[in-house]
Design a protein around this motif. Structure first.
Motif, short mmCIF file in Angstrom:
data_model
loop_
_atom_site.label_atom_id
_atom_site.label_comp_id
_atom_site.label_asym_id
_atom_site.label_seq_id
_atom_site.Cartn_x
_atom_site.Cartn_y
_atom_site.Cartn_z
N LEU A 85 122.51 94.89 127.04
CA LEU A 85 121.77 93.82 126.37
C LEU A 85 120.29 93.93 126.73
O LEU A 85 119.94 94.34 127.83
N SER A 86 119.45 93.53 125.78
CA SER A 86 118.02 93.57 126.02
C SER A 86 117.38 92.34 125.37
O SER A 86 117.92 91.77 124.43
N ASP A 87 116.20 91.99 125.86
CA ASP A 87 115.45 90.91 125.24
C ASP A 87 114.38 91.45 124.29
O ASP A 87 113.60 90.69 123.73
N THR A 88 114.36 92.78 124.09
CA THR A 88 113.44 93.40 123.13
C THR A 88 114.20 94.43 122.31
O THR A 88 115.28 94.89 122.70
N THR A 89 113.61 94.83 121.20
CA THR A 89 114.24 95.86 120.37
C THR A 89 113.98 97.27 120.90
O THR A 89 114.63 98.21 120.47
N GLU A 90 113.04 97.39 121.84
CA GLU A 90 112.76 98.71 122.40
C GLU A 90 113.97 99.20 123.19
O GLU A 90 114.51 98.49 124.04
N VAL A 91 114.39 100.42 122.91
CA VAL A 91 115.54 101.00 123.60
C VAL A 91 115.05 101.71 124.86
O VAL A 91 114.27 102.65 124.79
N VAL A 92 115.50 101.19 126.01
CA VAL A 92 115.23 101.80 127.31
C VAL A 92 116.59 101.88 128.00
O VAL A 92 117.13 100.87 128.43
N PHE A 105 122.42 80.95 123.40
CA PHE A 105 121.34 81.08 124.38
C PHE A 105 120.10 80.50 123.72
O PHE A 105 119.29 81.22 123.14
N LYS A 106 120.00 79.20 123.77
CA LYS A 106 119.02 78.41 123.03
C LYS A 106 117.60 78.98 123.10
O LYS A 106 117.05 79.22 124.17
N GLY A 107 117.04 79.22 121.89
CA GLY A 107 115.67 79.66 121.78
C GLY A 107 115.43 81.13 122.11
O GLY A 107 114.29 81.55 122.26
N HIS A 108 116.48 81.91 122.22
CA HIS A 108 116.34 83.32 122.61
C HIS A 108 117.02 84.25 121.61
O HIS A 108 117.92 83.84 120.89
N GLU A 114 119.87 71.96 130.56
CA GLU A 114 120.24 72.33 131.93
C GLU A 114 121.05 73.62 131.94
O GLU A 114 120.79 74.52 132.74
N TYR A 115 122.03 73.72 131.04
CA TYR A 115 122.85 74.92 130.98
C TYR A 115 122.00 76.13 130.59
O TYR A 115 122.09 77.19 131.23
N TYR A 116 121.18 75.98 129.56
CA TYR A 116 120.40 77.13 129.09
C TYR A 116 119.30 77.53 130.06
O TYR A 116 118.97 78.72 130.16
N ASP A 117 118.76 76.60 130.82
CA ASP A 117 117.79 76.96 131.87
C ASP A 117 118.48 77.79 132.94
O ASP A 117 117.93 78.79 133.42
N SER A 118 119.70 77.40 133.30
CA SER A 118 120.47 78.14 134.29
C SER A 118 120.86 79.52 133.75
O SER A 118 120.77 80.53 134.46
N LEU A 119 121.24 79.58 132.48
CA LEU A 119 121.59 80.86 131.85
C LEU A 119 120.37 81.77 131.76
O LEU A 119 120.48 82.99 131.96
N LYS A 120 119.21 81.19 131.51
CA LYS A 120 117.97 81.99 131.45
C LYS A 120 117.71 82.68 132.79
O LYS A 120 117.33 83.85 132.83
N THR A 121 117.93 81.96 133.88
CA THR A 121 117.75 82.54 135.22
C THR A 121 118.74 83.68 135.44
O THR A 121 118.39 84.73 135.98
N ALA A 122 119.98 83.49 134.99
CA ALA A 122 120.99 84.55 135.11
C ALA A 122 120.60 85.76 134.27
O ALA A 122 120.71 86.91 134.72
N MET A 123 120.12 85.54 133.05
CA MET A 123 119.73 86.65 132.19
C MET A 123 118.53 87.41 132.76
O MET A 123 118.43 88.63 132.62
N THR A 124 117.62 86.70 133.42
CA THR A 124 116.50 87.37 134.09
C THR A 124 117.03 88.34 135.14
O THR A 124 116.56 89.49 135.24
N ALA A 125 118.02 87.90 135.90
CA ALA A 125 118.63 88.78 136.91
C ALA A 125 119.34 89.96 136.24
O ALA A 125 119.28 91.09 136.74
N ALA A 184 122.11 92.54 141.14
CA ALA A 184 123.52 92.20 140.91
C ALA A 184 123.92 90.98 141.74
O ALA A 184 124.63 90.09 141.25
N ALA A 185 123.46 90.92 143.00
CA ALA A 185 123.76 89.75 143.85
C ALA A 185 123.13 88.49 143.27
O ALA A 185 123.76 87.42 143.24
N SER A 186 121.91 88.60 142.76
CA SER A 186 121.23 87.47 142.15
C SER A 186 121.96 87.02 140.88
O SER A 186 122.19 85.82 140.67
N LEU A 187 122.35 87.97 140.05
CA LEU A 187 123.09 87.66 138.82
C LEU A 187 124.40 86.96 139.15
O LEU A 187 124.76 85.96 138.52
N LYS A 188 125.11 87.46 140.14
CA LYS A 188 126.38 86.85 140.54
C LYS A 188 126.16 85.40 140.98
O LYS A 188 126.88 84.50 140.56
#
Length: 195
Positions: A167-174, A145-148, A45-56, A76-80
């Motif tokens: 922070l990024s979810d890939t090694t590509e630098v953008v 961040f379970k599984g990530h 439950e926590y990590y599903d919620s954190l995943k949504t925050a990280m998507t934002a 930013a509003a979504s992340l908050k």
């Protein structure tokens, strides 16, 4: 005072042995990290919620890359909202640890609120993003961040050469601090892999 040759050779030998032993310890630590040794002890439950925050968070980064202030505000509003709703109280941890996590998420939320209220332009949003990124990195190190995998990236030229992380979810630098001006300026400085 002149050092005798046999004492000099002994000192060099001890130093080389210590360096090799340190390198072996570093190497074994690196392989443990590469194997994904970091834990993520909390509920799905926590990590599903954190995943949504990280998507934002990644959407906020993407908007800053494009120089899109409206998109940055929406993300930013979504992340908050998602950080404010993390189920910290249901983690089953002691009250002082839960309080520390609540303070951590509260600090990130306050920075995002400031970003939304002040509307100081793209540079102000990027400065707030830097602070959010640093605080979010600390939170992820604490909770996992379970599984990530999270890649902490750094641009040495951001903010008049003071440098800044994101922070990024890939090694590509953008790069969210310069966007099109220097899109791929930066490097990965840390990798957090969670089981």
């Amino acid at each position: 005072m002149r050092i005798k040759p046999y004492l000099w050779a002994l000192a060099v030998g001890v130093a080389l042995t210590a360096c090799q032993q340190g390198a072996r310890q570093q190497s074994s630590g690196d392989s443990a990290l590469a194997a994904g040794a970091l834990g993520a002890p909390f509920s799905d439950e926590y990590y599903d919620s954190l995943k949504t925050a990280m998507t934002a968070y990644y959407q906020l980064s993407g908007a800053l890359i494009k120089g899109d202030t409206l998109g940055a505000d929406v993300a930013a509003a979504s992340l908050k909202t998602h950080l404010d709703s993390l189920p910290i109280a249901r983690l089953g941890i002691d009250s002082s640890r839960a309080a520390n996590l609540a303070v951590s998420t509260g600090n990130i939320s306050a920075e995002l609120a400031g970003l939304l209220i002040e509307k100081g332009g793209l540079d102000a949003r990027r400065l707030s993003f830097q602070m959010v990124s640093d605080q979010l990195y600390d939170l992820l190190q604490t909770t996992g961040f379970k599984g990530h995998a999270i890649y902490r990236q750094h641009c040495p030229m951001a903010f008049n050469n003071r440098g800044a992380h994101w922070l990024s979810d890939t090694t590509e630098v953008v790069n969210p601090y310069f966007g099109d001006e220097m899109l791929h300026c930066g490097s990965v400085t840390d990798t957090l892999r969670f089981q």
